[in-house]
Design a protein around this motif. Structure first.
Motif, short mmCIF file in Angstrom:
data_model
loop_
_atom_site.label_atom_id
_atom_site.label_comp_id
_atom_site.label_asym_id
_atom_site.label_seq_id
_atom_site.Cartn_x
_atom_site.Cartn_y
_atom_site.Cartn_z
N GLY A 38 24.49 33.15 104.33
CA GLY A 38 25.11 32.38 103.26
C GLY A 38 26.11 33.15 102.43
O GLY A 38 26.62 32.65 101.43
N ASN B 105 19.64 31.13 88.32
CA ASN B 105 18.23 31.52 88.23
C ASN B 105 17.91 32.22 86.91
O ASN B 105 16.77 32.68 86.71
CB ASN B 105 17.85 32.42 89.42
CG ASN B 105 18.58 33.76 89.43
OD1 ASN B 105 19.17 34.19 88.43
ND2 ASN B 105 18.56 34.43 90.57
N TRP C 83 20.31 18.55 102.54
CA TRP C 83 21.36 19.37 101.92
C TRP C 83 20.93 19.82 100.53
O TRP C 83 21.17 20.97 100.14
CB TRP C 83 22.65 18.57 101.85
CG TRP C 83 23.83 19.33 101.31
CD1 TRP C 83 24.24 19.42 100.02
CD2 TRP C 83 24.75 20.13 102.08
NE1 TRP C 83 25.35 20.21 99.92
CE2 TRP C 83 25.69 20.67 101.17
CE3 TRP C 83 24.86 20.44 103.44
CZ2 TRP C 83 26.73 21.48 101.58
CZ3 TRP C 83 25.90 21.25 103.84
CH2 TRP C 83 26.83 21.77 102.91
N ARG C 84 20.30 18.95 99.78
CA ARG C 84 19.89 19.29 98.42
C ARG C 84 18.79 20.35 98.41
O ARG C 84 18.80 21.25 97.56
CB ARG C 84 19.37 18.03 97.71
CG ARG C 84 18.85 18.30 96.28
CD ARG C 84 18.28 17.05 95.64
NE ARG C 84 19.33 16.08 95.36
CZ ARG C 84 19.49 14.93 96.02
NH1 ARG C 84 18.65 14.62 97.02
NH2 ARG C 84 20.45 14.11 95.70
N ASP C 85 17.88 20.29 99.37
CA ASP C 85 16.68 21.12 99.29
C ASP C 85 16.76 22.44 100.04
O ASP C 85 16.00 23.36 99.76
CB ASP C 85 15.48 20.33 99.85
CG ASP C 85 15.15 19.10 99.00
OD1 ASP C 85 15.58 19.07 97.83
OD2 ASP C 85 14.49 18.18 99.53
N LYS C 86 17.67 22.56 101.01
CA LYS C 86 17.65 23.73 101.90
C LYS C 86 18.62 24.81 101.43
O LYS C 86 19.58 25.16 102.13
CB LYS C 86 17.98 23.29 103.33
CG LYS C 86 17.02 22.25 103.90
CD LYS C 86 15.59 22.78 104.00
CE LYS C 86 14.68 21.72 104.61
NZ LYS C 86 13.29 22.22 104.74
N ASP C 87 18.36 25.39 100.27
CA ASP C 87 19.27 26.38 99.71
C ASP C 87 19.52 27.55 100.65
O ASP C 87 20.65 27.99 100.83
CB ASP C 87 18.73 26.90 98.38
CG ASP C 87 18.87 25.89 97.25
OD1 ASP C 87 19.62 24.91 97.43
OD2 ASP C 87 18.24 26.07 96.21
N GLY C 88 18.48 28.10 101.26
CA GLY C 88 18.64 29.28 102.08
C GLY C 88 19.21 29.03 103.46
O GLY C 88 19.52 29.98 104.18
N ARG D 247 21.68 26.41 104.05
CA ARG D 247 22.78 25.46 103.97
C ARG D 247 24.00 25.90 104.77
O ARG D 247 24.76 25.05 105.26
CB ARG D 247 23.16 25.21 102.51
CG ARG D 247 23.87 23.87 102.28
CD ARG D 247 24.05 23.57 100.80
NE ARG D 247 22.79 23.27 100.17
CZ ARG D 247 22.29 23.95 99.13
NH1 ARG D 247 22.95 24.96 98.62
NH2 ARG D 247 21.13 23.61 98.61
N THR E 89 24.86 15.89 95.50
CA THR E 89 23.74 16.79 95.20
C THR E 89 24.05 17.86 94.16
O THR E 89 23.15 18.44 93.58
CB THR E 89 23.28 17.51 96.48
OG1 THR E 89 24.35 18.35 96.96
CG2 THR E 89 22.91 16.49 97.57
N LYS F 180 25.33 20.67 94.93
CA LYS F 180 25.03 21.96 95.55
C LYS F 180 25.95 22.22 96.75
O LYS F 180 26.37 21.29 97.43
CB LYS F 180 23.57 21.99 96.03
CG LYS F 180 22.56 21.98 94.90
CD LYS F 180 21.17 22.26 95.43
CE LYS F 180 20.17 22.41 94.29
NZ LYS F 180 18.82 22.76 94.78
N GLY F 181 26.22 23.50 96.98
CA GLY F 181 26.91 23.92 98.20
C GLY F 181 28.41 23.82 98.18
O GLY F 181 29.03 23.77 99.26
#
Length: 271
Positions: free
Chosen positions: A108, A127, A193-198, A200, A232, A234-235
């Protein structure tokens, strides 16, 4: 918040970034980068906004040291200005030649040059950690471009020398998917897509690779990934990955099996 002096050298621009986030607050931010001394920009920093650094030349390379492997590889390059991020270290180099584009890396991470940006030291990561808690160096070092690319090459998602127009999408898949099945599959990716941060970046490769196989244009793919980002929040950094995949190949080898594995939580990473 103070911007380190070594970043205020004229070939790096600045943008205002969301408080506690990584997204630009201004549309078309790349067309109105700040020098760092403007009243509006300074007031935003004093009001708690984050900021980004964006190369104004392709000789500047910002490396995401998000993994231990990348950080170890950086020891083979000249020591340069670097700062901690929420999950790693950011390195800023000046090269003796131009990079062609921003380069996505495994895990990533990215190499950002002209057209890209990284959140600047002193900002607050989503974070809660502060960028720049550990500072290394007070200057941006000059590195040989060829040596830089040789060191970073093992971490590139797409290896340039492996490009081929003959690469075929794998015929082995869990089931036979019709065009309609594939449309349904990729359009059902919002929650994943929203949940799979690691994962993506791999998800992007799989989605775009499948869309390429089924005749979708680069703009179609860009619009689709941008739509997921809007839905989302995100990303955003993966939108630029679409253009890279279309130009340099890659993506198709991940395919439907990878997409399904990420979706159902059984994906175990690259071999």
């Amino acid at each position: 918040m103070e911007i380190p002096a070594c970043l205020q050298r004229g070939d790096i621009g600045f943008l205002i970034v969301r408080k506690g986030g990584k997204e630009p607050v201004e549309q078309q931010w790349n067309k109105k980068l700040y020098d760092g001394f403007e009243d509006h920009f300074y007031a935003a920093l004093q009001d708690g906004y984050n900021y980004g650094i964006s190369p104004l030349t392709r000789r500047i390379a910002i490396v995401d040291g998000d993994t231990e492997e990348i950080r170890r590889a950086m020891d083979d390059l000249v020591p340069t200005f670097s700062y901690s991020t929420g999950k790693g270290v950011q390195y800023v180099f000046e090269l003796n030649g131009n990079l062609e584009k921003n380069i996505p890396l495994k895990g990533g991470a990215y190499i950002k040059t002209y057209g890209g940006y990284a959140v600047g030291p002193g900002s607050i990561h989503p974070n809660g950690k502060r960028y720049g808690e550990v500072m290394h160096g007070d200057h941006i070092a000059i590195e040989d471009k060829d040596h830089f690319l040789e060191v970073i090459k093992p971490f590139m998602l797409v290896q340039p020398q492996r490009e081929t127009t003959e690469k075929q999408y794998p015929t082995s898949s869990p089931k036979a998917y019709s065009y309609v099945n594939v449309e349904d599959l990729i359009n059902d990716m919002e929650e994943t897509w929203r949940d799979k941060d690691g994962e993506r970046h791999i998800l992007t490769l799989a989605l775009v690779g499948i869309m390429k196989k089924y005749g979708k244009s680069e703009q179609d793919a860009m619009n689709f990934i941008a739509g997921l980002v809007r839905k989302t929040g995100k990303g955003k950094e993966h939108i630029i990955q679409v253009k890279y995949i279309y130009k340099h190949g890659g993506g198709r080898e991940y395919g439907i099996p990878t997409l399904l594995a990420i979706q159902n939580g059984t994906y175990r990473g690259e071999k």
